[in-house]
Design a protein around this motif. Structure first.
Motif, PDB file in Angstrom:
ATOM      1  N   GLY A   1       0.782  -1.225   0.000  1.00  0.00           N
ATOM      2  CA  GLY A   1       0.000   0.000   0.000  1.00  0.00           C
ATOM      3  C   GLY A   1       0.818   1.282   0.000  1.00  0.00           C
ATOM      4  N   LYS A   2       2.139   1.171   0.037  1.00  0.00           N
ATOM      5  CA  LYS A   2       2.989   2.363   0.017  1.00  0.00           C
ATOM      6  C   LYS A   2       3.449   2.634  -1.417  1.00  0.00           C
ATOM      7  CE  LYS A   2       4.798   1.953   4.729  1.00  0.00           C
ATOM      8  NZ  LYS A   2       3.858   0.971   5.235  1.00  0.00           N
ATOM      9  N   THR A   3       3.579   3.897  -1.760  1.00  0.00           N
ATOM     10  CA  THR A   3       4.076   4.290  -3.072  1.00  0.00           C
ATOM     11  C   THR A   3       5.441   4.940  -2.879  1.00  0.00           C
ATOM     12  OG1 THR A   3       1.829   4.657  -3.873  1.00  0.00           O
ATOM     13  CG2 THR A   3       3.611   5.655  -5.148  1.00  0.00           C
ATOM     14  N   PHE A   4       6.461   4.277  -3.417  1.00  0.00           N
ATOM     15  CA  PHE A   4       7.828   4.764  -3.323  1.00  0.00           C
ATOM     16  C   PHE A   4       8.177   5.452  -4.638  1.00  0.00           C
ATOM     17  CE2 PHE A   4       7.357   0.964  -0.749  1.00  0.00           C
ATOM     18  CZ  PHE A   4       7.788   1.406   0.489  1.00  0.00           C
ATOM     19  N   ARG A   5       8.780   6.628  -4.545  1.00  0.00           N
ATOM     20  CA  ARG A   5       9.124   7.410  -5.731  1.00  0.00           C
ATOM     21  C   ARG A   5      10.612   7.741  -5.741  1.00  0.00           C
ATOM     22  NH1 ARG A   5       3.899   9.322  -4.705  1.00  0.00           N
ATOM     23  NH2 ARG A   5       2.561   9.180  -6.535  1.00  0.00           N
ATOM     24  N   VAL A   6      11.127   7.937  -6.962  1.00  0.00           N
ATOM     25  CA  VAL A   6      12.507   8.402  -7.118  1.00  0.00           C
ATOM     26  C   VAL A   6      12.650   9.689  -6.299  1.00  0.00           C
ATOM     27  CG1 VAL A   6      14.182   9.344  -8.739  1.00  0.00           C
ATOM     28  CG2 VAL A   6      12.801   7.356  -9.390  1.00  0.00           C
ATOM     29  N   GLY A   7      13.715   9.758  -5.519  1.00  0.00           N
ATOM     30  CA  GLY A   7      13.956  10.910  -4.647  1.00  0.00           C
ATOM     31  C   GLY A   7      13.587  10.626  -3.200  1.00  0.00           C
ATOM     32  N   ASP A   8      12.692   9.653  -2.965  1.00  0.00           N
ATOM     33  CA  ASP A   8      12.390   9.235  -1.596  1.00  0.00           C
ATOM     34  C   ASP A   8      13.615   8.519  -1.029  1.00  0.00           C
ATOM     35  OD1 ASP A   8       9.806  10.156  -1.983  1.00  0.00           O
ATOM     36  OD2 ASP A   8       8.870   8.170  -1.952  1.00  0.00           O
ATOM     37  N   SER A   9      13.580   8.231   0.249  1.00  0.00           N
ATOM     38  CA  SER A   9      14.667   7.462   0.848  1.00  0.00           C
ATOM     39  C   SER A   9      14.098   6.471   1.856  1.00  0.00           C
ATOM     40  CB  SER A   9      15.699   8.374   1.506  1.00  0.00           C
ATOM     41  OG  SER A   9      15.092   9.161   2.508  1.00  0.00           O
ATOM     42  N   LEU A  10      14.859   5.414   2.071  1.00  0.00           N
ATOM     43  CA  LEU A  10      14.537   4.405   3.075  1.00  0.00           C
ATOM     44  C   LEU A  10      15.519   4.555   4.217  1.00  0.00           C
ATOM     45  CD1 LEU A  10      14.140   1.212   0.846  1.00  0.00           C
ATOM     46  CD2 LEU A  10      12.341   2.769   1.616  1.00  0.00           C
ATOM     47  N   MET A  11      15.014   4.604   5.443  1.00  0.00           N
ATOM     48  CA  MET A  11      15.878   4.629   6.612  1.00  0.00           C
ATOM     49  C   MET A  11      15.767   3.266   7.294  1.00  0.00           C
ATOM     50  SD  MET A  11      15.929   6.999  10.013  1.00  0.00           S
ATOM     51  CE  MET A  11      16.876   8.315   9.313  1.00  0.00           C
ATOM     52  N   PHE A  12      16.874   2.562   7.349  1.00  0.00           N
ATOM     53  CA  PHE A  12      16.937   1.262   8.015  1.00  0.00           C
ATOM     54  C   PHE A  12      17.499   1.480   9.414  1.00  0.00           C
ATOM     55  CE2 PHE A  12      16.982   0.152   3.550  1.00  0.00           C
ATOM     56  CZ  PHE A  12      16.272  -1.034   3.479  1.00  0.00           C
ATOM     57  N   MET A  13      16.721   1.167  10.433  1.00  0.00           N
ATOM     58  CA  MET A  13      17.142   1.285  11.831  1.00  0.00           C
ATOM     59  C   MET A  13      17.189  -0.131  12.415  1.00  0.00           C
ATOM     60  SD  MET A  13      17.357   4.614  12.315  1.00  0.00           S
ATOM     61  CE  MET A  13      17.293   4.845  14.073  1.00  0.00           C
ATOM     62  N   TYR A  14      18.330  -0.490  13.009  1.00  0.00           N
ATOM     63  CA  TYR A  14      18.498  -1.846  13.532  1.00  0.00           C
ATOM     64  C   TYR A  14      19.715  -1.896  14.449  1.00  0.00           C
ATOM     65  CZ  TYR A  14      21.905  -1.824   9.747  1.00  0.00           C
ATOM     66  OH  TYR A  14      22.946  -1.491   8.922  1.00  0.00           O
ATOM     67  N   ASP A  15      19.827  -2.999  15.170  1.00  0.00           N
ATOM     68  CA  ASP A  15      20.997  -3.240  16.028  1.00  0.00           C
ATOM     69  C   ASP A  15      22.166  -3.607  15.116  1.00  0.00           C
ATOM     70  OD1 ASP A  15      22.985  -4.256  17.678  1.00  0.00           O
ATOM     71  OD2 ASP A  15      21.641  -5.605  18.777  1.00  0.00           O
ATOM     72  N   LYS A  16      23.173  -2.751  15.049  1.00  0.00           N
ATOM     73  CA  LYS A  16      24.284  -2.965  14.112  1.00  0.00           C
ATOM     74  C   LYS A  16      25.116  -4.205  14.424  1.00  0.00           C
ATOM     75  CE  LYS A  16      27.830  -0.059  16.164  1.00  0.00           C
ATOM     76  NZ  LYS A  16      28.834   0.942  15.876  1.00  0.00           N
ATOM     77  N   ASP A  17      25.023  -4.710  15.631  1.00  0.00           N
ATOM     78  CA  ASP A  17      25.745  -5.938  15.963  1.00  0.00           C
ATOM     79  C   ASP A  17      24.969  -7.186  15.544  1.00  0.00           C
ATOM     80  OD1 ASP A  17      27.902  -4.558  17.120  1.00  0.00           O
ATOM     81  OD2 ASP A  17      26.807  -4.376  19.020  1.00  0.00           O
ATOM     82  N   ALA A  18      23.697  -7.020  15.212  1.00  0.00           N
ATOM     83  CA  ALA A  18      22.851  -8.173  14.902  1.00  0.00           C
ATOM     84  C   ALA A  18      22.441  -8.277  13.437  1.00  0.00           C
ATOM     85  CB  ALA A  18      21.593  -8.138  15.771  1.00  0.00           C
ATOM     86  N   HIS A  19      22.445  -7.144  12.694  1.00  0.00           N
ATOM     87  CA  HIS A  19      21.906  -7.142  11.335  1.00  0.00           C
ATOM     88  C   HIS A  19      22.745  -6.306  10.387  1.00  0.00           C
ATOM     89  CE1 HIS A  19      18.390  -9.029  13.041  1.00  0.00           C
ATOM     90  NE2 HIS A  19      18.164  -7.985  13.833  1.00  0.00           N
ATOM     91  N   THR A  20      22.428  -6.432   9.104  1.00  0.00           N
ATOM     92  CA  THR A  20      23.024  -5.615   8.040  1.00  0.00           C
ATOM     93  C   THR A  20      21.921  -5.308   7.030  1.00  0.00           C
ATOM     94  OG1 THR A  20      23.574  -7.500   6.628  1.00  0.00           O
ATOM     95  CG2 THR A  20      25.257  -6.805   8.227  1.00  0.00           C
ATOM     96  N   VAL A  21      22.267  -4.504   6.045  1.00  0.00           N
ATOM     97  CA  VAL A  21      21.386  -4.254   4.905  1.00  0.00           C
ATOM     98  C   VAL A  21      22.233  -4.384   3.649  1.00  0.00           C
ATOM     99  CG1 VAL A  21      19.897  -2.596   3.713  1.00  0.00           C
ATOM    100  CG2 VAL A  21      19.969  -2.614   6.217  1.00  0.00           C
ATOM    101  N   ALA A  22      21.777  -5.209   2.714  1.00  0.00           N
ATOM    102  CA  ALA A  22      22.441  -5.316   1.417  1.00  0.00           C
ATOM    103  C   ALA A  22      21.383  -5.146   0.339  1.00  0.00           C
ATOM    104  CB  ALA A  22      23.130  -6.664   1.262  1.00  0.00           C
TER     105      ALA A  22
END
Length: 143
Positions: free
Chosen positions: A49-70
């Motif tokens: 239900g979300k519309t993502f557009r060029v220019g938007d951004s994703l903020m990934f918040m997580y425990d840096k010792d437990a996860h990553t983002v690729a």
């Protein structure tokens, strides 16, 4: 009296234009909302239900010792949770912001062992960011 109406109309047009301007600006999406980027993430339907557009951004918040983002380059690597697949980007700070730079599918996973296979993955479809601006009001030359 006519001058008052012209001023009121002009004020209404300016106020409307000011209020609509933020609608055209980019959105920063916090992935997972208050719960953040986490295990079994894909089971939440967060992107539905979300519309993502060029220019938007994703903020990934997580425990840096437990996860990553690729960010992966292909649907196949994403579907297979191929941790050695072709990565476009990699982040591990725990507070990562990824700007959506072009339209199309984007695939994200956690590269920690078994996290992707257990649902820590996200696919989004990014739309062209160009919004059609509203036409400018015609100048008023009335008496």
């Amino acid at each position: 009296m006519a001058a008052y109406r012209r001023q009121a109309l002009l004020l209404a047009v300016v106020a409307t234009a000011c209020c609509l301007t933020p609608l055209a600006s980019a959105t920063q999406w916090m992935v997972g909302d208050y719960a953040g980027w986490r295990a079994k993430f894909n089971m939440t339907g967060w992107a539905d239900g979300k519309t993502f557009r060029v220019g938007d951004s994703l903020m990934f918040m997580y425990d840096k010792d437990a996860h990553t983002v690729a960010q992966l380059a292909s649907k196949e690597d994403f579907a297979a949770c191929n941790l050695q697949g072709s990565q476009i980007g990699f982040w591990d700070s725990g507070t990562d912001v990824v700007t959506l730079g072009s339209p199309g599918k984007m695939w994200f996973i956690c590269t920690k062992p078994n996290h992707c296979a257990n649902g820590m993955k996200l696919v989004i479809d990014v739309e062209d960011g160009a919004l059609t601006p509203a036409p400018a009001p015609a100048p008023y030359f009335g008496a």
